[in-house]
Write an enzyme that holds these catalytic residues in place. Sequence first.
Site, PDB file in Angstrom:
ATOM      1  N   ILE A 103       1.129  -1.610   0.004  1.00  0.00           N
ATOM      2  CA  ILE A 103       0.018   0.263   0.230  1.00  0.00           C
ATOM      3  C   ILE A 103       1.067   1.469   0.224  1.00  0.00           C
ATOM      4  O   ILE A 103       1.790   1.187   0.291  1.00  0.00           O
ATOM      5  CB  ILE A 103      -1.031  -0.019   0.954  1.00  0.00           C
ATOM      6  N   HIS A 120      -5.610  -4.561 -11.810  1.00  0.00           N
ATOM      7  CA  HIS A 120      -6.060  -5.439 -10.880  1.00  0.00           C
ATOM      8  C   HIS A 120      -6.444  -6.609 -11.300  1.00  0.00           C
ATOM      9  O   HIS A 120      -7.789  -6.547 -12.430  1.00  0.00           O
ATOM     10  CB  HIS A 120      -6.830  -3.829  -9.638  1.00  0.00           C
TER      11      HIS A 120
HETATM   12  C1  GAR Z   1      -2.007  -9.828 -11.551  1.00  0.00           C
HETATM   13  O1  GAR Z   1      -2.422 -10.576 -11.975  1.00  0.00           O
HETATM   14  C2  GAR Z   1      -2.171  -8.660 -10.593  1.00  0.00           C
HETATM   15  O2  GAR Z   1      -3.230  -8.315 -11.200  1.00  0.00           O
HETATM   16  C3  GAR Z   1      -1.853  -8.571  -9.057  1.00  0.00           C
HETATM   17  O3  GAR Z   1      -1.056  -9.103  -9.068  1.00  0.00           O
HETATM   18  C4  GAR Z   1      -0.762 -10.358 -10.000  1.00  0.00           C
HETATM   19  C5  GAR Z   1       1.061  -9.711 -10.458  1.00  0.00           C
HETATM   20  O4  GAR Z   1       0.896 -10.568 -11.738  1.00  0.00           O
HETATM   21  N1  GAR Z   1      -1.983  -7.124  -8.708  1.00  0.00           N
HETATM   22  C6  GAR Z   1      -2.768  -7.059  -7.715  1.00  0.00           C
HETATM   23  O5  GAR Z   1      -3.858  -7.681  -7.068  1.00  0.00           O
HETATM   24  C7  GAR Z   1      -3.213  -5.851  -7.149  1.00  0.00           C
HETATM   25  N2  GAR Z   1      -3.864  -4.764  -6.541  1.00  0.00           N
HETATM   26  P1  GAR Z   1       2.504 -10.786 -12.254  1.00  0.00           P
HETATM   27  O6  GAR Z   1       3.519 -10.723 -10.742  1.00  0.00           O
HETATM   28  O7  GAR Z   1       2.640 -11.729 -12.837  1.00  0.00           O
HETATM   29  O8  GAR Z   1       2.552  -9.874 -13.143  1.00  0.00           O
END
Ligand code: GAR
Length: 243
Positions: A103, A120
């Site tokens: 955050i 998100h």
């Molecule tokens: C993604 O799915 C993104 O939407 C989420 O984390 C993942 C990261 O994946 N973000 C959140 O939940 C933010 N609130 P990655 O490291 O493979 O890109």
Amino acid sequence: MSNQHTPQPVVVLISGRGSNMRALVEHCRAQPAAYEVVRVLSDKPAAAGLALARDLGIAAAAVPASGGAAGNPSGREEYDRRLAAAIDECAPALIVLAGFMRILSPEFVNRYEGRILNIHPSLLPKYPGLHTHRAVLAAGDPVHGATVHFVTAELDGGPPIVQAMVPVRPADDEATLAARVQAEEHRIYPLAVGWYCEGRLRCRDGRVWLDGEVLAEPVRYDGGDPPGGAPRGGQRGAAPGSR
Ligand code: GAR
């Protein structure tokens, strides 16, 4: 519109795998693009995405939390000042949160007002926070998706820019649903970053402007044709409609 011959520098913040970071890098390298990923930063020194970024030839560094203080506001502000220092070395046009799971303090968000994007894994405003795929399955929602939005001090609460929708299938579990959502994330995030760096996308007074018009609602893709470069808002994909 910005000079299309000068890619805008972008810093990507990650905490994990970095698949969205990779999608952003691959997208901007596949064609003349409005942006270039100049640095990847992570709060987690062991994040797989840091090694991935280095493999892709991108400067990558950890800005680790200094132990124990992340949960209280003063610890967060101290961390965010160190993070800002690492960001400012690159003078980025845009800061892209790609699975950055901290955050951010209001001080940090204000410092880069209108210049931070997040992705998100839900159709915001539904399901802010963690475990979105689990929540969608528990609720029996027929449709799920991902949202790219401008970052404000409210967690997952900034103005939405673009959403991709995916069907929820009867046999889905969290893993299959997450994979379907992520495939769409990898399409819409480069798109939104490109719009910003082309000078087409801005956030003013809490509203999203795209191509000189306020978006009444996010641009939506429903898993149809790959998003193109000239949206006019409203629904996109297999069943295009109007804004
Ligand atoms: C993604 O799915 C993104 O939407 C989420 O984390 C993942 C990261 O994946 N973000 C959140 O939940 C933010 N609130 P990655 O490291 O493979 O890109």
